[in-house]
Design a protein around this motif. Structure first.
Motif, PDB file in Angstrom:
ATOM      1  N   VAL A 264       1.138  -1.622  -0.188  1.00 28.18           N
ATOM      2  CA  VAL A 264      -0.269   0.280   0.131  1.00 28.18           C
ATOM      3  C   VAL A 264       1.113   1.074  -0.589  1.00 28.18           C
ATOM      4  CG1 VAL A 264      -2.007   1.311   0.608  1.00 28.18           C
ATOM      5  CG2 VAL A 264      -1.675  -1.596   1.380  1.00 28.18           C
ATOM      6  N   THR A 265       0.591   2.225  -0.978  1.00 31.66           N
ATOM      7  CA  THR A 265       1.398   3.632  -1.354  1.00 31.66           C
ATOM      8  C   THR A 265       0.942   5.076  -0.624  1.00 31.66           C
ATOM      9  OG1 THR A 265       2.502   1.909  -2.851  1.00 31.66           O
ATOM     10  CG2 THR A 265       3.913   4.170  -2.352  1.00 31.66           C
ATOM     11  N   ARG A 270       1.944  16.849  -4.904  1.00 36.51           N
ATOM     12  CA  ARG A 270       2.645  16.659  -6.287  1.00 36.51           C
ATOM     13  C   ARG A 270       3.300  14.964  -6.263  1.00 36.51           C
ATOM     14  NH1 ARG A 270       4.439  20.047  -2.997  1.00 36.51           N
ATOM     15  NH2 ARG A 270       5.911  18.774  -2.277  1.00 36.51           N
ATOM     16  N   ASN A 271       1.746  14.327  -6.435  1.00 35.36           N
ATOM     17  CA  ASN A 271       2.480  12.018  -6.341  1.00 35.36           C
ATOM     18  C   ASN A 271       4.049  12.309  -6.027  1.00 35.36           C
ATOM     19  OD1 ASN A 271       0.499  10.790  -7.778  1.00 35.36           O
ATOM     20  ND2 ASN A 271       2.016  10.393  -9.358  1.00 35.36           N
ATOM     21  N   GLN A 272       4.254  12.754  -4.677  1.00 41.82           N
ATOM     22  CA  GLN A 272       5.958  11.849  -4.747  1.00 41.82           C
ATOM     23  C   GLN A 272       5.147  11.103  -3.465  1.00 41.82           C
ATOM     24  OE1 GLN A 272       4.452  14.817  -3.807  1.00 41.82           O
ATOM     25  NE2 GLN A 272       4.597  15.656  -1.822  1.00 41.82           N
ATOM     26  N   LEU A 273       5.815  10.278  -3.098  1.00 40.95           N
ATOM     27  CA  LEU A 273       5.771   8.983  -2.353  1.00 40.95           C
ATOM     28  C   LEU A 273       6.123   9.414  -1.379  1.00 40.95           C
ATOM     29  CD1 LEU A 273       6.683   5.318  -2.885  1.00 40.95           C
ATOM     30  CD2 LEU A 273       7.185   5.994  -0.831  1.00 40.95           C
ATOM     31  N   LEU A 274       5.070   9.265  -0.429  1.00 42.06           N
ATOM     32  CA  LEU A 274       5.309   9.705   1.124  1.00 42.06           C
ATOM     33  C   LEU A 274       5.445   8.451   2.057  1.00 42.06           C
ATOM     34  CD1 LEU A 274       2.299  12.002   1.786  1.00 42.06           C
ATOM     35  CD2 LEU A 274       4.700  12.887   0.779  1.00 42.06           C
ATOM     36  N   GLU A 275       5.006   7.237   1.698  1.00 42.82           N
ATOM     37  CA  GLU A 275       5.246   6.387   2.214  1.00 42.82           C
ATOM     38  C   GLU A 275       3.683   5.055   1.712  1.00 42.82           C
ATOM     39  OE1 GLU A 275       4.487   4.547   6.774  1.00 42.82           O
ATOM     40  OE2 GLU A 275       4.197   6.618   6.747  1.00 42.82           O
ATOM     41  N   GLN A 276       5.411   3.561   2.206  1.00 45.21           N
ATOM     42  CA  GLN A 276       4.919   2.528   1.734  1.00 45.21           C
ATOM     43  C   GLN A 276       5.071   1.495   2.919  1.00 45.21           C
ATOM     44  OE1 GLN A 276       7.387   0.435  -1.797  1.00 45.21           O
ATOM     45  NE2 GLN A 276       5.732   0.556  -2.812  1.00 45.21           N
ATOM     46  N   VAL A 277       3.934   0.543   2.046  1.00 45.43           N
ATOM     47  CA  VAL A 277       3.558  -0.211   3.828  1.00 45.43           C
ATOM     48  C   VAL A 277       3.743  -1.341   2.613  1.00 45.43           C
ATOM     49  CG1 VAL A 277       1.793  -1.892   5.054  1.00 45.43           C
ATOM     50  CG2 VAL A 277       2.557   0.747   4.997  1.00 45.43           C
TER      51      VAL A 277
END
Length: 291
Positions: A264-265, A270-277
């Protein structure tokens, strides 16, 4: 200016630029927390205390309308519309959450139907599943026809332990459940029952998250529905032979839901990745309740 102070200053500028609601405790927890599955900033205890005190003094003008709620603002939940109130009552016909094995046995300590709000709902051509929550925890609601064939309203605490903590998660993303829901329908002149099972992921996000994507580990990716700091996504499930080779009473192979771990992302403005599980394991509802 020390490295900690530089990071705190940059974080304050970013929050002011985005003009979003601010919760100093949430930001302090976000900076403090560590996880093997998530990247975290590493600030000193002194830096965190300074951040909380400075952030608390900052006034940020919010762009949300009246009554807007994020996962970090938990003084109140969004009000249900009349239609949502009816849906929540239909989800919990016993007046509140019930035992996982007995749909007629209500668990009073998990609250009453009046405590629950429709937080987020995922609709597709097959129907819908909703995340329905109180300040303490949540249930999932998947309507069936007739309604008495619907899934039981099994309760899970926010944070997986009593009394439940809606704001108690670090970072931008918290996955609260990866589980299944079934949609049962009685159809045709012979009144045959059709069952369709879905894989469902729900959780919470902070105010800077704009998109949540679920990678179902089978080639499918789904954008979750996000509402007021909560999210939900689902896809139709697939049956596979039981890996243990179990057979039913007639000697036929037993099938089970194919439910590999998911990723889950959360993405920012700005469509930047903040966190990913990653490698989020499938599990039933009811974690932390003892039932």
């Amino acid at each position: 200016m020390t490295l900690d102070e530089q990071r705190i200053s940059a974080e304050l500028r970013r929050m002011a630029d985005e003009a979003r609601p601010v919760d100093p405790l949430a930001y302090a927890a976000r900076a403090r927390a560590g996880s093997t599955r998530r990247r975290r900033l590493s600030w000193s205890v002194a830096g965190l205390a300074a951040a909380a005190s400075v952030i608390a003094a900052v006034t940020v003008v919010t762009g949300g309308g009246p009554g807007q709620v994020t996962a970090a603002e938990v003084d109140r939940l969004p009000d249900n519309t009349p239609e949502q109130t009816r849906a929540v009552r239909a989800c919990m016909p016993q007046g509140g959450p019930v035992h996982s094995m007995d749909g007629r046995r209500r668990i009073p300590e998990h609250g009453s139907v009046e405590d629950f709000r429709m937080l987020a709902e995922y609709r597709d051509k097959g129907g819908s599943t909703a995340l329905v929550g109180s300040l303490s925890g949540f249930v999932l609601c998947t309507p069936s026809t007739p309604q008495d064939l619907a899934e039981r309203a099994v309760f899970t605490y926010w944070g997986f332990q009593a009394p439940g903590n809606m704001r108690g998660f670090p970072g931008a993303l918290q996955v609260d459940a990866y589980t299944s829901q079934s949609d049962n329908k009685v159809e045709g002149p012979e009144r045959a029952m059709r069952t369709k099972t879905y894989r469902v992921v729900v959780g919470r996000v902070t105010a800077d998250v704009r998109r949540v994507e679920v990678d179902w580990a089978d080639g499918r990716r789904t954008d979750a529905r996000i509402a007021d700091g909560f999210f939900i996504a689902r896809v139709p499930g697939k049956s596979v032979p039981d890996p243990d080779g179990e057979k039913d009473a007639a000697g036929d192979p037993v099938t089970v839901l194919d439910s590999p771990p998911v990723s889950v992302t959360a993405y920012g403005p700005r469509n930047q990745l903040l966190e990913q599980v990653t490698d989020e394991a499938f599990s039933p509802l009811g974690r932390g309740t003892g039932y």
